[in-house]
Design an enzyme around this catalytic site. Structure first.
Site, PDB file in Angstrom:
ATOM      1  N   PRO A 121     -48.218  73.019 -13.219  1.00 28.75           N
ATOM      2  CA  PRO A 121     -48.462  71.593 -13.505  1.00 28.75           C
ATOM      3  C   PRO A 121     -47.855  70.728 -12.390  1.00 28.75           C
ATOM      4  CG  PRO A 121     -46.819  72.523 -15.004  1.00 28.75           C
ATOM      5  CD  PRO A 121     -47.280  73.643 -14.144  1.00 28.75           C
ATOM      6  N   ASP A 155     -43.743  71.456  -8.648  1.00 29.85           N
ATOM      7  CA  ASP A 155     -44.099  72.259  -9.828  1.00 29.85           C
ATOM      8  C   ASP A 155     -43.227  71.792 -10.982  1.00 29.85           C
ATOM      9  OD1 ASP A 155     -44.531  74.155 -11.783  1.00 29.85           O
ATOM     10  OD2 ASP A 155     -44.549  75.854 -10.391  1.00 29.85           O
ATOM     11  N   HIS A 156     -43.857  71.092 -11.910  1.00 30.39           N
ATOM     12  CA  HIS A 156     -43.079  70.461 -12.970  1.00 30.39           C
ATOM     13  C   HIS A 156     -42.595  71.451 -14.025  1.00 30.39           C
ATOM     14  CE1 HIS A 156     -41.332  67.177 -15.048  1.00 30.39           C
ATOM     15  NE2 HIS A 156     -42.221  66.246 -14.745  1.00 30.39           N
ATOM     16  N   ARG A 157     -42.930  72.728 -13.833  1.00 31.99           N
ATOM     17  CA  ARG A 157     -42.405  73.696 -14.791  1.00 31.99           C
ATOM     18  C   ARG A 157     -40.893  73.829 -14.642  1.00 31.99           C
ATOM     19  NH1 ARG A 157     -46.413  78.677 -13.688  1.00 31.99           N
ATOM     20  NH2 ARG A 157     -45.944  77.953 -11.587  1.00 31.99           N
ATOM     21  N   ILE A 187     -39.129  71.934 -11.952  1.00 31.69           N
ATOM     22  CA  ILE A 187     -38.555  70.780 -11.249  1.00 31.69           C
ATOM     23  C   ILE A 187     -38.928  69.522 -12.019  1.00 31.69           C
ATOM     24  CG2 ILE A 187     -38.604  69.453  -9.109  1.00 31.69           C
ATOM     25  CD1 ILE A 187     -39.412  72.189  -7.757  1.00 31.69           C
TER      26      ILE A 187
END
Lengths: 465, 328, 366
Positions: free
Chosen positions: A259, A435-437, A439
């Site tokens: 994401p 990468d919002h997983r 961060i």
């Protein structure tokens, strides 16, 4: 002294219980093998049971008139005392019971009309056997692998699953035009979705043009010269292969697994421009191609040192986040063959001159097409420079397996509030996709701010560390 | 290459003759197979040449033909049993499934059930009741048996010899409606192994799989389809048990579509098995589900109606249309 | 004839019953048959009968103790089977049902091998070609055709051998049995049909299977039929030997009806008290096949108690050995179910084997 328990056997009468009619032995009696022990009556017949052991009867488990269940204890024997030594049959029987866990008429069966009875399946509720050496391999793969086909067909139907075919059909995607990213080229739902997005105007990871400048003036499609509007055919189909295929697969994989989120900022890069201009005048930098990109690269590495979490990747299979304390800095390169992303290994350890040299080598090899595969794997952070194309900003897609990518727009003079006055400064737009997983926005913002500050005041950072 | 043109009936006759010549343990047994040469003349002249002890005219009892062939097999003979018509095999069903199929296993390999049961099968000859049946699935379902079907004179000539030489019991299905059609026979060597699939026509759009009498119909359908712009790849299964699936898989990986054709009703049939196996093996290549063209689920109709019961060119092409229509 | 009682079925006994030894152990003369056996040979028949009876008893016990899935007892039929079995020549071939334990004994099949099927560890149990004794036929009647086919093979080989097949009054109604009569007659096959009329097909009396004495059926098919006292081992031996000798030299088939009685249940799953009366069993107890031979041996050959005791002891030892052998029969490796399903490679067999190995159901040792 050893004890044996004679369980009421299934005598083939199709019944689960029997009534004790007559005991022919008493507790304490010494009996011989096959000596009649008891008459039992089932609903069908009265049957005399012979003793399976030679020994002493130590317990009768029921009285006359009691209804006993098949496979439950009927008589207990002491088989070691009858004559001081067990009969061969008895000892053999003991051995068999010990070794053969599936005695034919064991407790696991339910009596029926004829035979040992129906196996009790209660114990089968749990999985006891799992196929070895073939984990989650699709059936179609097993069968085709079992017998190699000598003459492969010349033109294969595109491999996909019927539900994906339906999905593609419903959304007007021609599945024949897709390249599968799944196992053995299987066209997946992701591939169809990717194709759907490709049809709509959207972001693509435009390259930093560090290679062929001439490309700017020609109409090209990811490494392929395309004929002009006037001279080309009305419709042209370009096979998805080579660099184009690598790019498409990588982008699809990343875009639909990680994401993405983006933070961006405008930065006064005037000090950076002055630093670069100044460096060019120094003797030990002669022959080196120096650009603001060198400073951006140093700034991003410095940010990683301060915020290691940005230099990370998400391992979904392992359920882990991998944080690396060494930056392999990828540079998106627009080459004659298309977009490639070679990296500088251990970029965080380089000083300004070494970084400039490394960038020079990287760009030169990319331009000449001599980048090795090894130079394109292991990227941890990436810079894509779209400035040379004259655009202000980009929202890039992460190379698969990396935590962040920094896009640099064109550095151009613009009105800027500097020391409370509106003045003309060199301003650049930075965008950091992450990468919002693993961060979050706070971390990404701190990293981007750090890079911005670095560009705003490079001398301080370079000298003070 | 010595090739000659002959009918399927003659090819079977020649194949049987050659088997009788090559192995003294080969016997033929059946009703009216001696002087008459069989009701279809498949054994014509063989009793005259090989004697009454080797070409045995039997009393009228199919179970006994097969049952005594079992005893002969135990004694080391290879008996080719002729069932006069498909519909007359049922009296022998018990011997075939209870004994022929099981005795090799029950004797731990001591008995070799090397016997062949010839079955003139399928309809299309305008006969009366019980003369047009397609019982192949009963036998294909039975472990211990093998089932094959020839569709050309060349296959008839070679497959009957291969079947006789084979050590497992074989149900040998002969499309009686094709007995009198001629074809080239290569007298030197067989084109395929007994249990191998044969590709009869190359194509790109739909794979059509059949056997026995249906093959000719399928090939006609392929001509018509071609004129309509649809290319059919035609496969003759030949071996119905075991099925030789790999060539079919290769074909379907190319075309992405398939149709099966048989005269038997499709419930629990060869076509059912083909659809199940091929769907499993070609799942990722399929553009459409496999479709079966078959006889209807009724007792074989009076033969004035049989051309509306047997798979026709129209019904095959209809199935082709259906699988072609799946992706629009 | 010295039948003591008249009970159901007696009316079927006619004057053509061949008997050489009465139930009391007295020799009787017959115009066509004469006992050719000396004392030693008769004692050997006695020994056979005692042993097979003892082994049969042990097998019933093993079933009652849960060690066999089923057992089909032969009590009462020992003379029929031993007399017939000992009349065979080594090269003859036999096709039995599942109750021919006495025949198997005569053919040399190891006793424990007979029990493999009943312990449900095999669907056969022995090498039928080695012992020239086929695997037991359970779908009754099928085996009669196999016997005729085998006999046709003997004819084509020009061999002087004979085939004997066994069935009971029940299976005499099967189409296959009657087709085998047709075939044997038409082809003059060297086969002996040995029908043990033990009066009962489970609960069905033989009177429901046939309205004429069974042996008379042969005449209608065009060959000889003979009824022998199936509890008289001397008569059974002579009648069978003559039929086999006749077959070997091209005399064609014979139907032998051994008139006997199933003293026990049809199988261990059966309860004969539901369908037959005790009085009938009592009648047949007086016709015991073993006791009459023992009486003959005592009064004609002065056999001593010690000799009988030795046989009893031998039988006892064999019974214990049988028990030990049966209990040692473990569950076969599941993968053996694929062995010999076909004589040559088969894709579905390979598929099954592979699945079993991959699932770890079998260690693959076989």
């Amino acid at each position: 002294m050893s004890q044996e328990i004679f369980l009421l056997p299934d005598v083939g009468e199709g019944l689960v219980e029997a009534e004790i009619v007559t005991w022919k032995v008493r507790e304490g009696d010494v009996v011989t093998l096959n000596q009649p022990l008891v008459d039992i009556e089932t609903a069908k017949a009265t049957v005399e049971l012979p003793s399976p052991y030679a020994g002493t009867v130590t317990k009768l488990h029921g009285d006359v008139g009691d209804v006993m269940h098949v496979h439950e204890p009927l008589i207990t024997f002491d088989v070691g005392t009858a004559s001081g030594d067990a009969t061969p049959a008895t000892s053999q029987h003991t051995a068999i019971v010990a070794s053969d866990t599936e005695a034919p008429a064991g407790e696991g069966r339910e009596a029926v009309l004829v035979g040992y009875g129906v196996a009790n399946e209660d114990g089968l509720a749990t999985r006891t056997h799992r196929r070895r050496g073939v984990t989650s391999t699709p059936l179609a793969t097993i069968s085709s692998a079992s017998t190699p086909v000598s003459t492969p067909p010349t033109s294969l139907a595109p491999r996909s699953t019927p539900p994906v075919r339906l999905y593609a059909k419903q959304h007007g995607v021609d599945i024949e035009s897709l390249t599968g990213s799944g196992r053995d080229g299987l066209i997946t739902r992701d591939d169809v979705e990717r194709a759907l997005r490709a049809d709509a105007p959207q972001d693509v990871s435009v390259t930093a043009s560090v290679g062929s400048r001439g490309a700017l003036n020609t109409s090209r499609f990811v490494g392929r010269d395309i004929e002009s509007w006037a001279t080309g055919p009305a419709e042209e189909r370009i096979p998805v292969k080579g660099v184009l295929r690598s790019m498409s697969e990588a982008m699809v994989q990343s875009a639909f697994s990680a994401p993405h989120a983006v933070v961006w900022m405008r930065v006064d890069a005037s000090a950076t421009m002055e630093l670069v201009a100044g460096l060019k005048t120094r003797p030990h930098t002669q022959g080196l191609r120096l650009s603001p990109l060198v400073i951006v690269a140093l700034g991003l590495c410095d940010a990683a040192r301060n915020f290691p979490g940005i230099n990370s990747s998400f391992d979904a299979a392992a359920g882990e986040v991998i944080v690396r304390r060494s930056v392999n800095l990828g540079i998106a390169a627009d080459t004659p063959r298309g977009l490639i992303v070679p990296n500088i290994k251990g970029a965080d350890a380089l000083n300004l001159i070494d970084m400039a040299k490394a960038l020079n080598v990287l760009v030169e090899k990319a331009r000449q097409g001599t980048t090795t595969p090894n130079e394109m794997i292991g990227t941890t952070l990436t810079i894509t420079n779209v400035g040379p194309f004259g655009v202000d900003a980009a929202m890039p897609i992460l190379p698969p397996g990396t935590g962040a990518i920094l896009a640099i727009g064109k550095i151009a003079k613009a009105p800027w509030v500097h020391d409370d006055e509106i003045v003309v400064r060199h301003v650049v737009e930075l965008a950091l996709a992450f990468d919002h997983r693993q961060i979050d926005g706070a971390l990404a913002s701190r990293v981007l701010a750090h890079v911005g500050n670095f560009l705003n005041n490079p001398g301080v950072y370079l000298l003070a560390g | 290459m010595a090739t000659t043109t002959m009918t399927m009936a003659k090819a079977l006759n020649e194949g049987l003759r050659r088997a009788l010549e090559e192995d003294k343990k080969v016997l033929l047994m059946g009703e009216d197979i001696g002087k008459l040469g069989g009701v279809f003349r498949i054994t014509d002249g063989l009793q005259k040449d090989f004697g009454e002890d080797r070409v045995i005219d039997s009393p009228l009892a199919e179970s006994a033909i097969v049952g005594t062939a079992v005893g002969l097999a135990i004694r080391g003979y290879r008996t080719v049993c002729e069932m006069q018509f498909d519909g007359f095999v049922y009296p022998a069903f018990d011997q075939i499934v209870s004994q022929v199929a099981k005795l090799h296993k029950r004797s731990d390999g001591a008995y070799v059930m090397g016997l062949v049961i010839r079955l003139p099968f399928q309809g299309g000859i305008g006969a009366i009741e019980h003369h047009s049946e397609s019982p192949e699935a009963y036998f294909a379902h039975t472990a211990g048996l093998r089932v094959v079907a020839c569709s050309t004179p060349n296959d008839a000539y070679w497959m009957i010899q291969q079947a006789i030489a084979h050590d497992d019991p074989i149900i040998f299905c002969e499309p009686k409606s094709r007995y009198w059609e001629k074809g080239e026979v290569d007298l030197d060597r067989p084109s395929h192994g007994l249990f191998e699939t044969a590709r009869r026509r190359e194509g790109t759009d739909v794979t059509v799989i059949g056997y026995g009498a249906s093959m000719k119909t399928i090939l006609r359908a392929a001509d018509t389809a071609a004129s309509e712009g649809v290319s059919l790849e035609v496969i003759d299964a030949r071996s119905l048990s075991p099925l030789d699936l790999d060539p079919m898989v290769t074909s379907i990986q190319k075309t992405g579509r398939f149709v099966t054709v048989q005269e038997a009703p499709h419930m629990a049939s060869i076509g059912s098995e083909l659809v199940a196996e091929l769907t499993q093996r070609c799942f990722y290549s399929l553009r459409a589900p496999g479709v079966r063209v078959s006889g209807y689920h009724v007792p074989y109709p009076p033969t004035r109606l049989e051309e509306d019961y047997r798979p026709s060119v129209d019904r095959i092409l209809d199935a082709v249309d259906r699988v072609m229509g799946f992706e629009g | 004839m010295t039948w003591g009682f008249v009970v159901k079925g007696e009316s079927m006994i006619d004057e053509e019953l061949v008997q050489l030894l009465t139930p009391e152990g007295q020799r009787v003369a017959h115009p066509d048959y004469e006992s050719t056996l000396d004392g030693e040979a008769i004692f050997a028949l006695y020994r056979d009968m005692v042993i097979v009876r003892r082994l049969c008893n042990e097998s019933t016990s093993l079933q009652r103790q849960g060690q066999l899935a089923l057992w089909a007892p032969i009590q009462g039929q020992e003379a029929a089977q031993i007399g017939a079995g000992r009349a065979l020549q080594p090269m003859d071939f036999t096709f039995p049902t599942y109750r021919e334990h006495g025949i198997a004994w005569c053919r040399g099949v190891p006793a424990q091998d007979v029990l493999r099927m009943f312990r449900a560890v095999s669907n056969g149990g022995w090498d039928p070609q080695k012992y020239r004794h086929s695997v037991p036929t359970v779908v009754l009647g099928n085996q009669a055709l196999h016997a005729v086919g085998y006999a046709m093979g003997i004819q084509r080989d020009g061999a002087e051998e004979a085939v004997m097949t066994f069935f009971g009054d029940g299976a005499s109604s099967q189409g296959d049995t009657l087709e085998s009569f047709v075939w044997a007659a038409s082809f003059n096959a060297p086969v002996v049909f040995f029908c043990q009329n033990n009066q009962w097909g489970i609960s069905t009396p033989s009177s429901l299977q046939s309205k004429v004495p069974l042996y008379r059926r042969a005449q209608g098919f065009g060959f000889s039929g003979v009824r022998v006292d199936g509890n008289d081992v001397l008569a059974v031996y002579e009648v069978t030997k003559k039929a086999l000798d006749n077959a070997r030299v091209g005399g064609g088939p014979t139907l032998i009806e051994a008139y006997t009685y199933r003293m026990g249940a049809h199988t261990t799953s059966d309860d004969p008290t539901r369908y037959r009366i005790d009085a009938e069993v009592e009648v047949w107890k007086h016709r015991d096949p073993v006791e009459r031979v023992k009486a003959l041996l005592v009064h004609e050959y002065q056999a001593k108690g010690a000799a009988f005791d030795a046989v009893a002891h031998e039988a006892e030892t064999m019974a214990l050995q049988l028990r030990e052998d049966v209990l040692a029969m473990g569950r076969p490796d599941p993968i053996t179910m694929f062995d010999h399903a076909y004589a040559s490679e088969h894709a579905l067999i390979e598929e099954g084997r592979r699945e079993m190995l991959e699932l770890g159901i079998s260690g693959g040792v076989h």
